[in-house]
Design an enzyme around this catalytic site. Structure first.
Site, PDB file in Angstrom:
ATOM      1  N   SER A 319     -27.312 -20.466   2.797  1.00 21.19           N
ATOM      2  CA  SER A 319     -28.092 -21.184   1.636  1.00 21.19           C
ATOM      3  C   SER A 319     -28.898 -22.226   2.598  1.00 21.19           C
ATOM      4  O   SER A 319     -28.410 -22.760   3.867  1.00 21.19           O
ATOM      5  CB  SER A 319     -27.429 -21.884   0.941  1.00 21.19           C
ATOM      6  OG  SER A 319     -26.413 -23.160   1.349  1.00 21.19           O
ATOM      7  N   ASP A 320     -29.909 -22.495   1.890  1.00 21.10           N
ATOM      8  CA  ASP A 320     -30.361 -24.148   2.868  1.00 21.10           C
ATOM      9  C   ASP A 320     -30.081 -25.468   2.289  1.00 21.10           C
ATOM     10  O   ASP A 320     -28.958 -25.360   1.609  1.00 21.10           O
ATOM     11  CB  ASP A 320     -32.508 -23.772   2.097  1.00 21.10           C
ATOM     12  CG  ASP A 320     -33.252 -24.137   3.133  1.00 21.10           C
ATOM     13  OD1 ASP A 320     -32.794 -25.143   4.223  1.00 21.10           O
ATOM     14  OD2 ASP A 320     -34.422 -24.344   3.516  1.00 21.10           O
ATOM     15  N   TYR A 321     -30.835 -25.793   2.798  1.00 14.38           N
ATOM     16  CA  TYR A 321     -29.437 -27.459   2.696  1.00 14.38           C
ATOM     17  C   TYR A 321     -29.722 -27.831   1.621  1.00 14.38           C
ATOM     18  O   TYR A 321     -30.483 -27.860   0.326  1.00 14.38           O
ATOM     19  CB  TYR A 321     -31.410 -28.206   3.845  1.00 14.38           C
ATOM     20  CG  TYR A 321     -29.994 -29.939   4.062  1.00 14.38           C
ATOM     21  CD1 TYR A 321     -30.212 -30.270   5.438  1.00 14.38           C
ATOM     22  CD2 TYR A 321     -28.963 -30.799   2.622  1.00 14.38           C
ATOM     23  CE1 TYR A 321     -29.333 -30.941   6.213  1.00 14.38           C
ATOM     24  CE2 TYR A 321     -29.067 -31.546   3.638  1.00 14.38           C
ATOM     25  CZ  TYR A 321     -28.720 -32.190   5.169  1.00 14.38           C
ATOM     26  OH  TYR A 321     -27.904 -33.514   5.365  1.00 14.38           O
ATOM     27  N   ARG A 322     -28.130 -27.918   0.695  1.00 13.88           N
ATOM     28  CA  ARG A 322     -27.912 -28.433  -0.079  1.00 13.88           C
ATOM     29  C   ARG A 322     -28.576 -27.085  -1.461  1.00 13.88           C
ATOM     30  O   ARG A 322     -28.406 -27.678  -2.285  1.00 13.88           O
ATOM     31  CB  ARG A 322     -28.625 -30.175  -0.991  1.00 13.88           C
ATOM     32  CG  ARG A 322     -27.550 -30.765  -1.416  1.00 13.88           C
ATOM     33  CD  ARG A 322     -27.655 -32.140  -1.492  1.00 13.88           C
ATOM     34  NE  ARG A 322     -28.665 -31.779  -1.594  1.00 13.88           N
ATOM     35  CZ  ARG A 322     -29.431 -33.949  -2.005  1.00 13.88           C
ATOM     36  NH1 ARG A 322     -28.150 -34.266  -1.722  1.00 13.88           N
ATOM     37  NH2 ARG A 322     -30.324 -33.658  -2.685  1.00 13.88           N
TER      38      ARG A 322
END
Length: 765
Positions: A319-322
């Protein structure tokens, strides 16, 4: 089904050559399968739920036997730890979230780290994982090595202007060697988002506006980063990001929704990721954004059914950041557990900085929203990647020391590569009256502008572990390239700060110079993530300075530094003697500029993205589809503006040279084409100028009659040729039958009988 290609020479009347495709039977489509970036699967389906997992099309990872044995000993908490990636916060690459702690590593609650580099630092954290945890599972370490690690190469949109896969692969290989030497196992690169809206800040990080070019960029970067074997100590795993259509965010605004047609998604935004998967990329990262209401972090139709199912990708999806936790904000998840269940069902293996898997999956498991088998499958993929990276054999394999002499030699070679990549990325946009190249010892030069002596800005918005002090500024490069010339400096203003005294001083210096080199553009923070600009032009202070300088009436050479195409004032574009797109050239910016401006290097760069006249033309790109009422200057009811041209200021592929090239005798080697065959297309090139140079020639096709209207131009080849003054040569392109397939009305790839127009030229114009 047979297909003939008949060559019709229409050059005499000014029309393009035509390869005429005729069916030996009736006019019908051929159903094909396996086209990279195209699929018959519905990619707009709603986000996945836990119940969808039983029938998912995911490929099983290639898991060593010892991994299965290891998993049998793991607790649920330890499994979720392998699916959790946290930041060490040595660099800030997103909003604040709970960072890594040494205790979390010791307790096995972390499977991978990012934003940490340096062999000694990583060695110590890895030691905790393999010596002080119950199961001694090594970590892997990720970092944004986007266009260099210590040695910074041109930003990707600039490097794409080289139109040279050899350069792209070489810079990725050099970056991987440096990053691996500092303990990095995985890079969050290449960024493969096609973009046609320069308002978007992350235009800087991608390969430009064309899917064909982006696909070749993808393959070169993956092979460069990963080498021949991921277990090699100098290889790093590549991550293809951000799937998919992140470059089409609404109004060019970062993190905004995306709502495009199915055809546009498949023809423009997916092919580069399909090419990366085909090249063996180790990881894929979905975008933050939604696609027609389904956030990519929960888009099972794309991540699970297309990427894993149709493309056969068995690597890790990160996943990307958060981004998983943000599914709640998107409005498709009720809480963190719901978000975690959606992401896992869609096929995401690793949760970056969201704490969604660690905190949400146990709750989702208790609710029956996920199964332990689906968690195990994700853990297997993570552990399989660690095995491929060689971390189970030697967890410190990328933390070794290098001999000092080899280091010095390596640094020198990488700096030379950075210089070569930078000068091949610079695009000469205008050169009136042959003001360039500058001749040493003839007259004096006034170097003006806030970016004339700005080392740090040369590295661009995402320069990893690069050190600003090690960058070569433009002023130093010019003085080295023109040692017999008097060169004076005056800044004139800040990036966007009006300084009357500084401006007055700059005008005095400019007035004494015979030629003015005006260094303008963006600061490094004005491009990149979260740096969208509604008006991507020169800041007010710089426009005022530039106007005053131009009004002095002297020859002005404008160097433009940016992470995107800039909207130029007409008076500047028209009155400047020469204009160059410098982009953010990297560590060797000054030397590259000196080489090009002095003529030591004859510019070869071509635009990988169109430069508009004004924001009102955006989005603008060469691959437009025809209109029923194409623009006409003499007809009122046609597709045009009443206050702007339809065409961009500088088209895709535009770029000048100090040499003068001419193309002639476009021809093909056969008059028919059948499935599985190809045509050889040739054109002659002559250097009619007084200096040697390298010409870049682009090869396009156009299908003028099809069941679905095709773009006016589609790029299908690039060739280069170096010629001395007066020398001639021949370029050859190959057009395979597969190169003329397209997605039919049912979005299945197909061939159709008909005519195919062939074009070669220096740009899309």
């Amino acid at each position: 089904m047979e297909r003939r290609v008949e060559f019709i020479d229409t050059q005499a009347c000014g029309s393009p050559p035509v390869a005429k495709l005729e069916s030996m039977v009736t006019r019908r489509s051929i159903m094909m399968a396996g086209l990279v970036g195209a699929t018959a699967l519905p990619v707009r389906a709603s986000s996945a739920r836990a119940g969808d997992l039983s029938g998912q099309a995911s490929r099983q990872p290639d898991v060593p036997g010892f991994v299965k044995e290891l998993m049998a000993e793991m607790t649920l908490e330890e499994k979720l730890g392998q699916l959790t990636m946290v930041s060490a916060n040595l660099a800030q690459t997103g909003p604040y979230s709970t960072p890594m702690t040494l205790d979390s590593v010791k307790l096995g609650r972390v499977g991978s780290l990012f934003n940490l580099w340096g062999a000694e630092r990583i060695r110590e954290v890895q030691r905790l994982a393999v010596e002080e945890t119950r199961l001694r599972i090594p970590l892997f370490f990720g970092f944004d090595v986007l266009h260099g690690h210590r040695t910074i190469f041109p930003i990707p949109v600039a490097e794409a202007c080289a139109f040279d896969p050899g350069v792209w692969k070489a810079t990725a290989r050099a970056a991987a060697e440096e990053a691996a030497g500092e303990g990095i196992d995985l890079t969050f690169a290449p960024m493969l988002d096609v973009t046609r809206d320069p308002r978007w800040g992350r235009t800087a990080e991608g390969p430009g506006e064309d899917a064909w070019l982006a696909s070749r960029f993808a393959r070169a970067k993956v092979h460069g980063f990963q080498s021949t074997d991921l277990a090699n100590p100098d290889a790093v795993a590549a991550t293809a990001k951000h799937l998919g259509a992140y470059g089409a965010v609404n109004a060019g605004r970062e993190y905004a929704p995306v709502d495009i047609s199915e055809r546009q998604l498949r023809e423009v935004y997916l092919p580069s990721f399909g090419a990366a998967a085909e090249a063996g990329v180790a990881a894929v990262m979905p975008a933050f954004t939604d696609l027609a209401g389904t956030p990519m972090s929960a888009n099972a139709a794309i991540l699970r059914d297309l990427v894993r199912g149709r493309w056969g990708f068995s690597g890790v999806i990160i996943s990307d950041y958060r981004a998983i936790a943000e599914l709640v904000s998107h409005g498709v998840a009720a809480d963190l557990a719901d978000a975690a269940a959606l992401a896992l069902a869609a096929g995401i293996d690793i949760d970056m900085m969201g704490e969604a898997y660690a905190k949400g999956l146990p709750v989702a498991l208790g609710r029956g929203e996920v199964t332990l088998a689906s968690i195990d499958l994700a853990v297997e993929r993570v552990l399989a990647l660690k095995a491929k990276l060689g971390l189970f054999d030697n967890p410190y394999r990328r933390c070794g020391k290098t001999d000092a002499a080899e280091t010095a030699a390596g640094v020198g070679a990488r700096r030379q590569l950075a210089r070569e990549a930078a000068r091949r990325s610079i695009v000469l946009l205008k050169n009136s009256d042959h003001v360039l190249p500058l001749r040493d010892g003839v007259g004096s030069i006034a170097v003006i502008g806030p970016l004339a002596d700005a080392k740090g800005h040369m590295l661009g918005p995402w320069s990893a572990a690069g050190v600003s002090e090690e960058a070569v500024p433009i002023l130093d490069g010019l003085r080295e390239a023109l040692p017999a010339t008097t060169i004076s400096l005056a800044q004139g203003c800040g990036i966007d700060e009006i300084e009357p005294a500084s401006k007055a001083r700059a005008l005095e210096v400019a007035a004494r110079g015979d030629i003015i080199v005006l260094c303008l553009g963006e600061s490094k923070t004005m491009s990149g993530e979260a740096a969208s600009r509604a008006r991507p032009g020169l800041p007010t202070a710089q426009r005022e300075l530039a106007r005053a300088v131009v009004e002095l009436g002297k020859p002005v050479v404008v160097l433009l530094f940016s992470g995107r195409p800039l909207i130029l004032p007409n008076w500047l574009a028209e009155r400047a003697s020469a204009v160059l797109a410098m982009w953010f050239p990297g560590s060797e910016a000054g030397h590259a500029a000196g080489d090009v401006l002095s003529g030591r290097f004859n510019p070869t760069g071509r635009l990988s993205i169109s430069w508009p006249f004004d924001v009102g033309q955006i989005p603008i790109f060469f691959g437009q589809r025809p209109s029923g009422r194409p623009a006409s200057p003499t007809e009122h009811y046609t597709s045009k503006y009443i206050d702007l041209p339809v065409e961009p200021r500088f088209s895709f592929g535009h770029g000048l040279s100090y040499a003068e090239f001419a193309l002639s005798r476009l021809r093909v080697d056969r008059s028919e084409l059948r499935a599985g065959q190809s045509i050889s297309v040739e054109a002659d090139v002559a250097n009619l100028g007084p200096v040697a140079g390298e010409e870049t020639v682009l090869f396009f096709i156009h299908d003028p009659v099809a069941t679905v209207a095709r773009p006016l131009l589609e790029l299908r080849g690039v060739q280069k040729i170096a010629l001395a003054p007066g020398e001639r040569g021949t370029l050859r392109f190959s057009l395979a039958a597969e190169d003329i397939r397209f997605l039919g009305p049912d979005l299945e790839p197909k061939w159709e009988a008909g005519a195919i127009e062939l074009y070669v030229g220096r740009s899309a114009a």
